[in-house]
Design a protein around this motif. Structure first.
Motif, short mmCIF file in Angstrom:
data_model
loop_
_atom_site.label_atom_id
_atom_site.label_comp_id
_atom_site.label_asym_id
_atom_site.label_seq_id
_atom_site.Cartn_x
_atom_site.Cartn_y
_atom_site.Cartn_z
N GLU A 96 0.83 -1.21 0.00
CA GLU A 96 0.00 0.00 0.00
C GLU A 96 0.86 1.26 0.00
O GLU A 96 0.51 2.27 -0.63
CB GLU A 96 -0.92 0.01 1.22
N GLY A 97 2.01 1.20 0.69
CA GLY A 97 2.88 2.36 0.74
C GLY A 97 3.42 2.74 -0.63
O GLY A 97 3.57 3.93 -0.95
N MET A 98 3.72 1.74 -1.45
CA MET A 98 4.19 2.00 -2.81
C MET A 98 3.06 2.65 -3.64
O MET A 98 3.30 3.59 -4.40
CB MET A 98 4.66 0.71 -3.48
N LEU A 99 1.86 2.15 -3.50
CA LEU A 99 0.73 2.71 -4.25
C LEU A 99 0.46 4.16 -3.85
O LEU A 99 0.17 5.00 -4.71
CB LEU A 99 -0.52 1.86 -4.02
N ARG A 100 0.57 4.47 -2.56
CA ARG A 100 0.37 5.86 -2.10
C ARG A 100 1.41 6.77 -2.72
O ARG A 100 1.13 7.93 -3.03
CB ARG A 100 0.44 5.93 -0.57
N HIS A 101 2.63 6.24 -2.90
CA HIS A 101 3.70 7.03 -3.51
C HIS A 101 3.47 7.20 -5.01
O HIS A 101 3.68 8.27 -5.57
CB HIS A 101 5.05 6.33 -3.27
N ALA A 102 3.03 6.12 -5.66
CA ALA A 102 2.91 6.10 -7.13
C ALA A 102 1.68 6.85 -7.65
O ALA A 102 1.75 7.51 -8.70
CB ALA A 102 2.88 4.66 -7.63
N ARG A 103 0.58 6.77 -6.94
CA ARG A 103 -0.69 7.27 -7.46
C ARG A 103 -0.65 8.74 -7.87
O ARG A 103 -1.09 9.09 -8.97
CB ARG A 103 -1.80 7.01 -6.42
N PRO A 104 -0.10 9.65 -7.05
CA PRO A 104 -0.10 11.06 -7.45
C PRO A 104 0.78 11.35 -8.67
O PRO A 104 0.61 12.38 -9.32
CB PRO A 104 0.46 11.78 -6.20
N LEU A 105 1.70 10.44 -8.98
CA LEU A 105 2.60 10.64 -10.11
C LEU A 105 1.98 10.21 -11.43
O LEU A 105 2.53 10.49 -12.51
CB LEU A 105 3.92 9.88 -9.87
N GLY A 106 0.85 9.53 -11.36
CA GLY A 106 0.10 9.19 -12.57
C GLY A 106 0.68 8.05 -13.37
O GLY A 106 1.50 7.28 -12.90
N GLY A 107 0.21 7.97 -14.63
CA GLY A 107 0.66 6.93 -15.53
C GLY A 107 -0.39 5.87 -15.80
O GLY A 107 -0.52 5.39 -16.91
N ALA A 108 -1.14 5.51 -14.76
CA ALA A 108 -2.19 4.50 -14.91
C ALA A 108 -3.55 5.10 -14.58
O ALA A 108 -3.64 6.08 -13.82
CB ALA A 108 -1.92 3.31 -14.00
N THR A 109 -4.59 4.52 -15.14
CA THR A 109 -5.96 4.94 -14.82
C THR A 109 -6.37 4.44 -13.44
O THR A 109 -7.09 5.12 -12.71
CB THR A 109 -6.93 4.39 -15.89
N HIS A 110 -5.87 3.23 -13.10
CA HIS A 110 -6.24 2.61 -11.83
C HIS A 110 -4.99 2.16 -11.09
O HIS A 110 -4.07 1.61 -11.69
CB HIS A 110 -7.14 1.39 -12.06
#
Length: 267
Positions: free
Chosen positions: A84-98
Motif C-alpha cells: 500500500e505504501g508504494m501505491l500511495r507514492h505512485a498514485r499522485p505521479l500518474g501513468g495509470a488509470t487505476h
C-alpha cells in the motif's frame, strides 16, 4: 518452518508488503538495478504489440507504469502492487488509470481483461509461481503477452558465501532455480517466446553501502530462519573480511541473476 514462511522457504508476503511500503520514499534513489532491468524488459516487448489495456504488476513507485503510459498512450493502464505504501507514492505521479492493491497469485481483475501483463522484479517474492502464470493466463486476452523479470538462484552469491564463512544462518533471500522457471513456463499453457538468464553486477565501495542499498530498496533479508536480534561486532568484522576477498577494481561486487521471460497467450 516459521509461521511467516511460505512453501519453499520464501518470505511471507505480508512482511514483503510491509518492508516495501516502508521503503517507498527511499526506493527510487537506490533503484539502479531495478531501472536497468526494467528498461531491458521493455526492450523485449514485441514491437507489434499495441495493448488496449496493460497491467504493471508489482508497480512499486510507478516508474515503469509511467514508462508504459508513454509507450502506449492510447491504452488504459492498471498498476497493481501488494504494498500500500508504494501505491500511495505512485498514485499522485500518474501513468495509470487505476492503482490497485493486489497479489500476483490472486489478481483483482476480470478474465480476459488485459492485452499486456508487465512485471519487473516483483515475482521473485511469490511462493507459487505456477499460480502466478495461471492468473496471468486468466486475465490476458487471446494473443496477449506476459513479460516479466525475476531473480533466481545465484543472486547475491558473494554475500551468501561471505555469511557462510561466518555462521550457518540464512542472511540472504532465497530464490527459485532458473530450471524451475523453465519448467513452469513450459507447462503454463502459454507460448514461451523468450526465456533467459543474465547476470547483472553492481559494485559498492564497502559492505555498509551494499547493505544500506538493500534496506533502502526494501529488499534486505526477509527470509524465515534469519537470525534475530543484533549482529555482533565480531561477526560483522568477520563478514567484512570474507566479503573483501571478492573485491574487484570497481569495488565490492553484488551479482544478481536476472530471469527475463516473454510469454504469449495463444489465440
Amino acid at each position: 518452518m516459521s509461521e511467516y514462511a511460505q512453501p519453499g522457504g520464501l518470505p511471507d508476503k505480508r512482511q514483503v508488503a510491509a518492508s516495501f511500503s516502508r521503503a517507498a520514499e527511499s526506493y527510487d534513489a537506490v533503484a539502479e538495478l531495478q531501472r536497468s532491468v526494467g528498461v531491458q524488459l521493455l526492450a523485449r516487448l514485441p514491437a507489434s504489440l499495441q495493448p488496449q489495456r496493460w497491467l504493471d504488476l508489482g508497480c512499486g513507485t510507478g516508474f515503469f507504469t509511467r514508462a508504459l503510459a508513454e509507450r502506449y498512450p492510447s491504452g488504459e493502464g492498471v498498476a497493481v502492487d501488494i504494498a500500500e505504501g508504494m501505491l500511495r507514492h505512485a498514485r499522485p505521479l500518474g501513468g495509470a488509470t487505476h492503482f490497485i492493491a493486489g497479489d500476483a497469485e490472486a489478481l483483482p481483475l476480470q478474465c480476459a481483461s488485459a492485452d499486456l501483463l508487465f512485471s519487473s522484479l516483483a515475482l521473485q517474492w511469490c511462493g507459487d509461481f505456477q499460480r502466478v502464470l495461471s492468473e496471468a493466463r486468466r486475465v490476458l486476452r487471446p494473443g496477449g503477452v506476459m513479460a516479466f523479470s525475476s531473480l533466481c538462484v545465484g543472486t547475491l552469491q558473494e554475500l551468501r558465501d561471505s555469511w557462510q564463512a561466518v555462521d550457518g544462518f540464512v542472511h540472504v533471500n532465497r530464490f527459485r532455480r532458473f530450471e524451475d522457471y523453465q519448467q513452469l513456463c513450459a507447462g503454463s499453457e502459454m507460448q514461451v517466446l523468450a526465456l533467459q538468464r543474465r547476470a547483472e553486477t553492481l559494485h559498492f565501495a564497502d559492505l555498509r553501502s551494499l547493505t544500506s542499498s538493500l534496506k533502502d530498496l526494501g529488499a534486505h533479508n526477509l527470509n524465515p530462519g534469519r537470525p534475530g536480534g543484533l549482529t555482533g561486532r565480531a561477526r560483522i568484522r568477520a563478514l567484512i573480511e570474507a566479503y573483501e576477498t571478492f573485491r574487484q577494481p570497481a569495488g565490492l561486487p553484488a551479482t544478481y541473476q536476472v530471469v527475463y521471460g516473454v510469454l504469449g497467450k495463444p489465440r
